[in-house]
Write a protein that holds these residues in place. Structure first.
Motif, PDB file in Angstrom:
ATOM      1  N   ASN A  75      12.121  31.377  -5.171  1.00 31.40           N
ATOM      2  CA  ASN A  75      12.800  31.540  -6.465  1.00 31.40           C
ATOM      3  C   ASN A  75      11.962  30.959  -7.595  1.00 31.40           C
ATOM      4  N   ALA A  76      11.360  29.803  -7.329  1.00 32.80           N
ATOM      5  CA  ALA A  76      10.498  29.177  -8.345  1.00 32.80           C
ATOM      6  C   ALA A  76       9.313  30.084  -8.671  1.00 32.80           C
ATOM      7  N   LEU A  77       8.729  30.683  -7.633  1.00 28.62           N
ATOM      8  CA  LEU A  77       7.547  31.537  -7.835  1.00 28.62           C
ATOM      9  C   LEU A  77       7.885  32.872  -8.485  1.00 28.62           C
ATOM     10  N   LYS A  78       9.128  33.304  -8.375  1.00 26.62           N
ATOM     11  CA  LYS A  78       9.544  34.512  -9.107  1.00 26.62           C
ATOM     12  C   LYS A  78       9.533  34.256 -10.612  1.00 26.62           C
ATOM     13  N   ILE A  79       9.827  33.022 -10.980  1.00 21.30           N
ATOM     14  CA  ILE A  79       9.834  32.654 -12.399  1.00 21.30           C
ATOM     15  C   ILE A  79       8.427  32.345 -12.888  1.00 21.30           C
ATOM     16  N   ASN A  80       7.657  31.639 -12.052  1.00 19.43           N
ATOM     17  CA  ASN A  80       6.279  31.264 -12.408  1.00 19.43           C
ATOM     18  C   ASN A  80       5.416  31.386 -11.161  1.00 19.43           C
ATOM     19  N   ASN A  81       4.701  32.496 -11.045  1.00 21.75           N
ATOM     20  CA  ASN A  81       3.948  32.769  -9.805  1.00 21.75           C
ATOM     21  C   ASN A  81       2.678  31.930  -9.661  1.00 21.75           C
ATOM     22  N   THR A  82       2.404  31.052 -10.645  1.00 29.12           N
ATOM     23  CA  THR A  82       1.235  30.158 -10.536  1.00 29.12           C
ATOM     24  C   THR A  82       1.665  28.697 -10.363  1.00 29.12           C
ATOM     25  N   PHE A  83       2.910  28.468 -10.037  1.00 28.10           N
ATOM     26  CA  PHE A  83       3.448  27.107  -9.886  1.00 28.10           C
ATOM     27  C   PHE A  83       2.799  26.461  -8.659  1.00 28.10           C
ATOM     28  N   LYS A  84       1.832  25.566  -8.914  1.00 32.46           N
ATOM     29  CA  LYS A  84       0.964  25.073  -7.842  1.00 32.46           C
ATOM     30  C   LYS A  84       1.720  24.345  -6.735  1.00 32.46           C
ATOM     31  N   SER A  85       2.610  23.435  -7.107  1.00 32.74           N
ATOM     32  CA  SER A  85       3.288  22.655  -6.070  1.00 32.74           C
ATOM     33  C   SER A  85       4.185  23.545  -5.217  1.00 32.74           C
ATOM     34  N   ALA A  86       4.799  24.554  -5.836  1.00 26.69           N
ATOM     35  CA  ALA A  86       5.648  25.475  -5.070  1.00 26.69           C
ATOM     36  C   ALA A  86       4.807  26.289  -4.094  1.00 26.69           C
ATOM     37  N   ILE A  87       3.623  26.725  -4.516  1.00 23.38           N
ATOM     38  CA  ILE A  87       2.720  27.480  -3.640  1.00 23.38           C
ATOM     39  C   ILE A  87       2.282  26.596  -2.465  1.00 23.38           C
ATOM     40  N   THR A  88       1.852  25.369  -2.781  1.00 20.33           N
ATOM     41  CA  THR A  88       1.392  24.432  -1.743  1.00 20.33           C
ATOM     42  C   THR A  88       2.503  24.134  -0.748  1.00 20.33           C
ATOM     43  N   ASN A  89       3.695  23.844  -1.275  1.00 18.19           N
ATOM     44  CA  ASN A  89       4.818  23.493  -0.403  1.00 18.19           C
ATOM     45  C   ASN A  89       5.278  24.676   0.444  1.00 18.19           C
ATOM     46  N   LEU A  90       5.223  25.870  -0.129  1.00 17.05           N
ATOM     47  CA  LEU A  90       5.618  27.063   0.617  1.00 17.05           C
ATOM     48  C   LEU A  90       4.636  27.321   1.762  1.00 17.05           C
ATOM     49  N   ASN A  91       3.346  27.158   1.484  1.00 16.28           N
ATOM     50  CA  ASN A  91       2.335  27.329   2.541  1.00 16.28           C
ATOM     51  C   ASN A  91       2.519  26.290   3.642  1.00 16.28           C
ATOM     52  N   SER A  92       2.816  25.073   3.246  1.00 17.00           N
ATOM     53  CA  SER A  92       3.063  24.004   4.220  1.00 17.00           C
ATOM     54  C   SER A  92       4.279  24.337   5.085  1.00 17.00           C
ATOM     55  N   LEU A  93       5.280  24.907   4.454  1.00 14.61           N
ATOM     56  CA  LEU A  93       6.510  25.269   5.165  1.00 14.61           C
ATOM     57  C   LEU A  93       6.244  26.389   6.177  1.00 14.61           C
ATOM     58  N   LYS A  94       5.437  27.358   5.759  1.00 13.51           N
ATOM     59  CA  LYS A  94       5.124  28.483   6.657  1.00 13.51           C
ATOM     60  C   LYS A  94       4.351  28.016   7.898  1.00 13.51           C
ATOM     61  N   LYS A  95       3.426  27.074   7.690  1.00 12.11           N
ATOM     62  CA  LYS A  95       2.678  26.522   8.824  1.00 12.11           C
ATOM     63  C   LYS A  95       3.628  25.780   9.775  1.00 12.11           C
ATOM     64  N   LEU A  96       4.565  25.062   9.189  1.00 10.29           N
ATOM     65  CA  LEU A  96       5.543  24.314   9.977  1.00 10.29           C
ATOM     66  C   LEU A  96       6.387  25.275  10.826  1.00 10.29           C
ATOM     67  N   LYS A  97       6.783  26.383  10.246  1.00  6.62           N
ATOM     68  CA  LYS A  97       7.584  27.371  10.966  1.00  6.62           C
ATOM     69  C   LYS A  97       6.790  28.011  12.105  1.00  6.62           C
ATOM     70  N   GLN A  98       5.483  28.250  11.840  1.00  6.67           N
ATOM     71  CA  GLN A  98       4.628  28.840  12.872  1.00  6.67           C
ATOM     72  C   GLN A  98       4.463  27.905  14.077  1.00  6.67           C
ATOM     73  N   GLN A  99       4.344  26.612  13.752  1.00 13.13           N
ATOM     74  CA  GLN A  99       4.185  25.608  14.833  1.00 13.13           C
ATOM     75  C   GLN A  99       5.434  25.510  15.697  1.00 13.13           C
ATOM     76  N   ASN A 100       6.574  25.731  15.058  1.00 12.74           N
ATOM     77  CA  ASN A 100       7.832  25.648  15.810  1.00 12.74           C
ATOM     78  C   ASN A 100       8.161  26.970  16.524  1.00 12.74           C
TER      79      ASN A 100
END
Length: 220
Positions: A195-220
């Motif tokens: 939702n944050a990235l829909k408003i601002n697609n260059t929001f760095k912390s949201a991009i970083t955190n989303l990537n971190s979350l995806k890696k976490l999901k892959q590991q599980n």
């Protein structure tokens, strides 16, 4: 001349604004609004000591001037004089209990300086005066999140988002995402980052955190 200067200030024509404010003050020395506006212009052009002097002159001529205390607080924050910033914002909300910007800045500074006990003392008064202010609810959500009071934090973040209507700042969703991330509510966190990235697609912390979350999901 004061009103013309305000228009110029809003257009970021600071030196033209300063010219008219100084003319206004020359004609009417005890004109507190002109002195305060001069302070804003001087602060905008990084003449911070001169800005402080202008604000204090405004307060000599109008003792109870909440907007001037608010602006002086902002100046002290920029000068890294955080205790004086807080004192002036407290004075602003004492004189004008519904001064939303002063409350917001005060709570955010208490958050950033890790003064959580003082923040918890201030929060009830802020919410009593401004229960429907998005920025207040957001600032309170940040405090409760840091304290691990996740349910209370969630309630205030969601309230801030609801109250913002169609103009929700991206950071509201991003910080709610961080809360869900820490709370192990992974799917909800992912939704908030998106939702944050829909408003601002260059929001760095949201991009970083989303990537971190995806890696976490892959590991599980």
């Amino acid at each position: 001349m004061n009103n013309l200067a305000n228009l110029l200030k809003n257009q970021k024509k600071y030196y033209e604004a300063e010219y008219y404010l100084r003319k206004a003050i020359k004609l009417e020395q005890d004109f507190p609004a002109a002195w305060m506006n001069l302070g804003v212009v001087l602060a905008s052009t990084k003449r911070l000591d001169e800005a402080e002097s202008a604000y204090k002159t405004a307060l000599q001529y109008r003792k109870k001037y909440p907007d001037c205390f608010y602006n002086l607080g902002n100046l002290y924050l920029e000068m890294n004089r955080t205790n004086e910033a807080m004192e002036n914002w407290l004075q602003a909300v004492h004189l004008k209990p519904k001064h939303v910007l002063a409350w917001t800045n005060l709570i955010a500074l208490l958050d950033n300086t890790e003064q959580m006990n003082k923040a918890l003392q201030v929060i009830p008064d802020a919410l009593k005066e401004l229960p429907d202010a998005p920025s207040i609810n957001f600032a309170v959500g940040n405090i409760y999140g840091k304290l691990g009071r996740f349910a209370e934090a969630e309630r205030h973040f969601l309230r801030a988002i609801e109250l913002s209507g169609t103009n929700v700042p991206a950071i509201y969703y991003a910080n709610l995402g961080v809360l869900y991330h820490r709370w192990k509510k992974i799917d909800l966190a992912e939704n908030m980052y998106n939702n944050a990235l829909k408003i601002n697609n260059t929001f760095k912390s949201a991009i970083t955190n989303l990537n971190s979350l995806k890696k976490l999901k892959q590991q599980n």
